[in-house]
Structures are given as structure tokens and as C-alpha cells.
Design a protein around this motif. Structure first.
Motif: not given
Ligand code: KMH
Ligand code: ZN
Length: 277
Positions: A45-49, A80-82, A104-108, A226-228, A230-232
């Protein structure tokens, strides 16, 4: 092919309940949505707060509450999302890694927003990426490298060369973002991006908006994950809002089974990604 790891991206840092009333924003409803997605077949689960007013935040205390609530409900892998949201600086965004999550996500790379704070920067400089990667390595947190275009592989290779990552390297192709510097949600871009994957990499596919279903399905046929959620993408089909994140996960699990691809449990996902290794 390995079993399919399904990631549920529940909330995001942009749109909220105004886009879809079923989008969870507060800790309790986020934990419930994570549990429902776990039951539907999601392993991560990919989480944003969000703060009580629904505004994106990366405050570790609030993030910690969300992660704890999710862990109390099921054994889904927490990520978690960074990336946070347009209102947050890179220094604020990195606070998320102290929330007790496994990933954690790491945007490249850096991009320019064309919507939601138009012409503002989604800043991810090379030194900020290195700082975040080192902090995650020290904490035993597995980064999911968010790759939006081919040039971002220069920074993927940079981290590998500097031993700031552990194998297997986990790359999430994010296609369809409206940011300047990101690629549209078209299959040809996915196919060409795959040519750039380094050895010992595992990939996931995320499609924004209408690209979510076709690209995640193509991705699973190509051996990816695969990621699905409501965020996307807030729609189930054109013009019809999704009832829940779990509804989107159920569909992806159903398609995978029809294609003969078994679904990975959280425990199997931990093995495939060698979490905590
Ligand atoms: N917003 C997504 C398309 C992050 O949270 O760090 C990409 C994402 C990045 O989820
Ligand atoms: Zn995100």
C-alpha cells in the motif's frame, strides 16, 4: 514470471474527495481502505498523509499514525510517499521516512507542474536524491524509484554506482503525469523505458488517469508489477467514478488471474523485493 505484486495507491497528494468522494484522506479511512485492498489482493500500500483539513503533509507523527493503523489491520507492505504534495519542500517531504514503513518512494528527477500549482517545480535534485537514498539505506527502507522519463535512469545508475541501493533495484514507471518532463501514458514509452532497466532491476507500472488500466495490464504481460488506485485514477470506466480503491485492485487481480499470473501475498512480495535484507 514471478507472481504479480499489486500496489494500491490510495490517496495521493493532489486531488481529494472533490474528485472522488470515496478517496480516503484521514488515518482511519486510509487504514480501512488498505485493509480492503489487502483482501482484494494488494501486497503493497502506497501511503500519503493529509492534515485534518485534507492538505498534504509529510509530518512523521501523522504518517506514523497511518502506518501503525494499517499494520494493526493486516500484514500488507507499507510504503510511504516522499513525493508528498505541491505545498511541501524536499526537506519536509523526506520526513516521511521516519514513519516506520518498510518502503518509501524516491522520485528520480525534477519536473515542472502544469496543473496543481502550475509552473512550480517538483524538485528532486541529484544531491537531494542521494541524501534520501542514503537515509533510506541506513534505516533498512527499500526505495521505490519513481521514473517518469528516460533521462532519470542517469540518476538510477548514479545511485547504483555509489552503492546507495540494494538489489533488486525497484523501479516504478509512472506514465501519464501532466508534469513537464514526464512522458504521456502510451505503451510505446513503456516499451522503450524497459530497455533502460539496469541488471538486477524489477519494475512496476503506474498509469495516470485513463492510462491506468491499459498500461498496468500491458505491464503485467511484460513481467512487471502493477499499481492501481485513486491516487492515479479516480474513474472505474470512462465517466464512472470508482467505488473504492479495492474495486480497482479487484479488477487488476481478476485480469491477472485470467492471464494466468498468480497474485503475490505480502509475504511473497517481501521475498521478491528482498525487503529487510
Ligand atoms: N503521484 C504519482 C503519480 C510519490 O508519491 O512519491 C507518483 C507518486 C510519487 O506516487
Ligand atoms: Zn504517491
Amino acid at each position: 514470471m514471478s507472481k504479480l505484486i499489486i500496489t494500491a495507491a490510495l490517496t495521493g497528494g493532489f486531488h481529494g474527495k472533490e474528485a472522488n468522494p470515496n478517496l480516503p484522506e484521514q488515518p482511519g479511512e486510509i487504514a480501512q481502505a488498505a485493509y480492503d485492498c489487502w483482501q482484494a489482493g494488494a501486497a503493497i500500500v502506497h501511503l500519503h498523509a493529509r492534515d485534518p483539513g485534507g492538505k498534504p503533509t509529510c509530518e512523521a507523527r501523522l504518517y506514523g499514525e497511518i502506518v501503525a493503523k494499517v499494520k494493526a489491520r493486516c500484514d500488507i507492505v507499507t510504503q510511504v510517499s516522499t513525493g508528498g504534495g505541491p505545498n511541501l519542500s524536499p526537506e519536509e517531504r523526506i520526513m516521511a521516512i521516519d514513519a516506520g514503513a518498510e518502503m518509501a518512494s524516491l522520485n528520480m528527477g525534477t519536473m515542472v507542474r502544469t496543473r496543481f500549482a502550475e509552473n512550480s517545480f517538483f524538485l528532486n535534485t541529484r544531491s537531494q536524491i542521494e541524501t534520501a537514498a542514503k537515509a533510506m539505506l541506513q534505516r533498512g527502507i527499500k526505495p521505490e524509484m519513481e521514473v517518469y522519463s528516460h533521462s532519470m535512469f542517469v540518476d538510477v545508475e548514479n545511485l547504483i554506482r555509489k552503492n546507495m541501493l540494494k538489489k533488486p533495484y525497484y523501479v516504478n514507471f509512472v506514465l501519464g503525469m501532466t508534469h513537464q518532463g514526464a512522458l504521456p501514458g502510451e505503451p510505446r514509452h513503456l516499451l522503450s523505458l524497459m530497455q533502460y532497466l539496469p541488471a538486477d532491476a524489477i519494475f512496476n507500472v503506474s498509469g495516470v488517469g485513463a492510462a491506468q488500466l491499459p498500461l498496468t495490464t500491458i505491464g503485467m504481460l511484460l513481467g512487471g508489477h502493477s499499481r492501481v488506485g485513486l491516487e492515479d485514477n479516480v474513474f472505474y470506466t470512462k465517466g464512472t467514478l470508482a467505488m473504492s480503491n479495492a474495486q480497482l485492485v479487484e479488477r487488476t487481480a481478476r485480469i491477472a488471474r485470467e492471464l494466468g499470473r498468480e497474485i503475490a501475498s505480502p509475504a511473497e512480495a517481501r521475498q521478491i523485493l528482498q525487503l529487510g535484507a
